[in-house]
Write a protein that holds these residues in place. Structure first.
Motif, PDB file in Angstrom:
ATOM      1  N   UNK A 187     -74.045 -45.524 -13.069  1.00  0.00           N
ATOM      2  CA  UNK A 187     -73.472 -44.220 -12.737  1.00  0.00           C
ATOM      3  C   UNK A 187     -72.507 -44.419 -11.574  1.00  0.00           C
ATOM      4  N   UNK A 188     -71.261 -43.987 -11.752  1.00  0.00           N
ATOM      5  CA  UNK A 188     -70.257 -44.106 -10.703  1.00  0.00           C
ATOM      6  C   UNK A 188     -70.213 -42.836  -9.859  1.00  0.00           C
ATOM      7  N   UNK A 189     -70.050 -43.018  -8.563  1.00  0.00           N
ATOM      8  CA  UNK A 189     -69.918 -41.901  -7.630  1.00  0.00           C
ATOM      9  C   UNK A 189     -68.546 -41.999  -6.985  1.00  0.00           C
ATOM     10  N   UNK A 190     -67.749 -40.927  -7.088  1.00  0.00           N
ATOM     11  CA  UNK A 190     -66.384 -41.006  -6.592  1.00  0.00           C
ATOM     12  C   UNK A 190     -65.920 -39.669  -6.047  1.00  0.00           C
ATOM     13  N   UNK A 191     -65.034 -39.732  -5.092  1.00  0.00           N
ATOM     14  CA  UNK A 191     -64.399 -38.517  -4.573  1.00  0.00           C
ATOM     15  C   UNK A 191     -63.039 -38.316  -5.219  1.00  0.00           C
ATOM     16  N   UNK A 192     -62.656 -39.203  -6.138  1.00  0.00           N
ATOM     17  CA  UNK A 192     -61.312 -39.179  -6.716  1.00  0.00           C
ATOM     18  C   UNK A 192     -61.407 -39.227  -8.240  1.00  0.00           C
ATOM     19  N   UNK A 193     -62.016 -38.205  -8.854  1.00  0.00           N
ATOM     20  CA  UNK A 193     -62.204 -38.170 -10.306  1.00  0.00           C
ATOM     21  C   UNK A 193     -60.918 -37.715 -10.986  1.00  0.00           C
ATOM     22  N   UNK A 194     -60.266 -38.609 -11.718  1.00  0.00           N
ATOM     23  CA  UNK A 194     -59.059 -38.287 -12.464  1.00  0.00           C
ATOM     24  C   UNK A 194     -59.230 -38.766 -13.898  1.00  0.00           C
TER      25      UNK A 194
END
Length: 451
Positions: A81-88
């Motif tokens: 599972x990836x955690x990101x503040x930059x979901x594009x």
């Protein structure tokens, strides 16, 4: 889930987030290891495998996508599972292609995290997924699990999708699955088969027409794009679309508006496209049979489904699933499938994939007259111990046997196993039908016997 299975590796360069995630997982009953970067995480994963890895994307010593590729290369069954503040969309595409099972956008609540974790881990132990029309994607093989994981990520990105896979693998089921896993699930899902609609009618089918637009247009018609507005439009077998219609489709995809045949006004549409094909559109582009610009426009998120020959673990599951389904439709109890019957099915290459297997099981259930289905229901094309005993002569591997004689024996045995079906024998031996015919003449095998 057992305690052994409930272990997770949490990777984040921020100590506060790392500790908060650790506390949350431990409260939910997980055994937790943490790492402050990709290097430490890689080392810990190599020492002790984890069924789940939750990792930040951007870290000082590397990124989560690279870590995910390393994890998947080491153990393909691990959920990431990836955690990101930059979901594009572009990052979602990367995640799909790399094998992510899901991703979370910061900030998120612990409830959201546990919901995603539960969804990811549950589907690693389930044998089937039901889509809204009652059909199922059945299987637990790593190849299928990987394809479904990528489809889930694609669903969340809400970008256009191109599914390239062999006939009978379940492309339309996957398209419906993507629709129902995304935010458009409550909107229409509309399908059009580009190969089934006559070329002269496909344009009207897609874009609609006004009354009098052409001979026979006695009434106005709403096209599939308008019907799918707000939802998903499946362009099934898009490679069959005529070249002169392709630029019109491209314009609609670029402008997101349609113009009915015979009309001058445009109608805005908000539609997600899922296109499917059983041939390589890239190859068609190279041969001038498909527009390159349309291919690139459709191929935002590329997906595929594995053929059944790469899903050996799923064949028995599918056989049992279809046996239960067709028996229930006939008002009967599900028959038991004999071990040798299943072994024969698992050795069959299934060129028609799951569709071929479903049709075969429909026939077997229909003609069976008991509670058990054994190897006697298998045709001669199935390679089973019973088939060998019944008709196929063993190949002589005695020292001194010439290569030509071994080739003759192999051909004769294969023809016996296929009941004389030359096309099937060619597929089993990996040669052309012409080679089979030439070898039959060369070795003097009886032509009538192998008609």
């Amino acid at each position: 889930m057992s305690q052994l299975m409930k272990s997770v590796l949490v990777v984040d360069d921020e100590p506060g987030i790392r500790m908060a995630l650790k506390a949350n997982f431990e409260q939910a009953g997980w055994q937790v290891e943490t790492a402050g970067g990709t290097v430490e995480a890689t080392e810990k994963f190599r020492r002790s495998r984890f069924p789940l890895v939750v990792t930040d994307v951007r870290m000082p010593d590397g990124d989560g996508l690279h870590l995910m590729r390393t994890v998947k290369a080491t153990d393909a069954s691990t959920a990431v599972i990836l955690v990101t503040a930059f979901a594009t969309v572009s990052q979602a595409v990367q995640a799909v292609q790399s094998g992510a099972c899901d991703y979370l956008t910061k900030p998120f609540s612990f409830e959201q995290l546990q919901l995603v974790v539960s969804r990811v881990m549950d589907r690693r132990t389930t044998d089937s997924l039901t889509v809204g029309n009652g059909a199922e994607i059945v299987g637990s093989s790593p190849a299928l699990a990987k394809a479904l994981d990528r489809a889930r990520i694609a669903a969340q990105a809400d970008a256009d999708v191109l599914i390239e896979a062999e006939s009978g693998t379940g492309k339309e089921l996957l398209a419906r699955f993507i629709h129902e896993s995304g935010e458009r699930r409550d909107k229409p899902f509309v399908a059009v088969n580009c190969a089934a609609v006559p070329e002269t009618l496909l344009e009207s089918e897609l874009f609609g027409h006004v009354k009098g637009a052409f001979t026979g247009a006695t009434l106005a018609k709403v096209g599939k794009f308008e019907l799918a507005n707000g939802g998903t439009l499946l362009l099934d077998e898009v490679g069959e679309m005529a070249l002169d219609l392709q630029p019109k489709l491209l314009r609609v995809l670029q402008e997101r508006e349609v113009e009915r045949l015979g009309d001058t006004r445009t109608i805005p549409v908000n539609v997600r496209i899922v296109a499917t094909t059983n041939v390589s559109l890239q190859t068609m582009v190279e041969h001038g049979r498909f527009r390159a610009d349309l291919f690139y426009r459709l191929n935002v998120i590329p997906l595929t489904l594995p053929p059944l020959r790469e899903r050996g673990d799923d064949i028995a599951l599918l056989a049992q699933h279809f046996a239960q389904k067709f028996a229930k439709q006939s008002g009967r109890s599900a028959p038991d499938l004999d071990r040798e019957f299943l072994a024969g099915m698992e050795h069959h290459p299934w060129p028609g994939n799951a569709r071929e297997l479903a049709n075969f099981m429909r026939r077997v259930v229909a003609i069976s007259n008991g509670d058990r289905i054994g190897p006697e229901y298998l045709g001669p094309e199935f390679l089973t111990p019973s088939a060998l005993k019944a008709g196929a002569s063993p190949i002589s591997l005695q020292a001194g046997t010439s290569m030509k004689e071994l080739e003759r024996q192999l051909l004769e045995t294969t023809l016996q196993l296929t009941g004389g079906n030359r096309t099937r024998a060619a597929e089993m031996l990996g040669v052309s039908l012409r080679t089979i015919r030439n070898k039959i003449r060369e070795f003097g095998l009886p032509p009538r016997r192998y008609a």
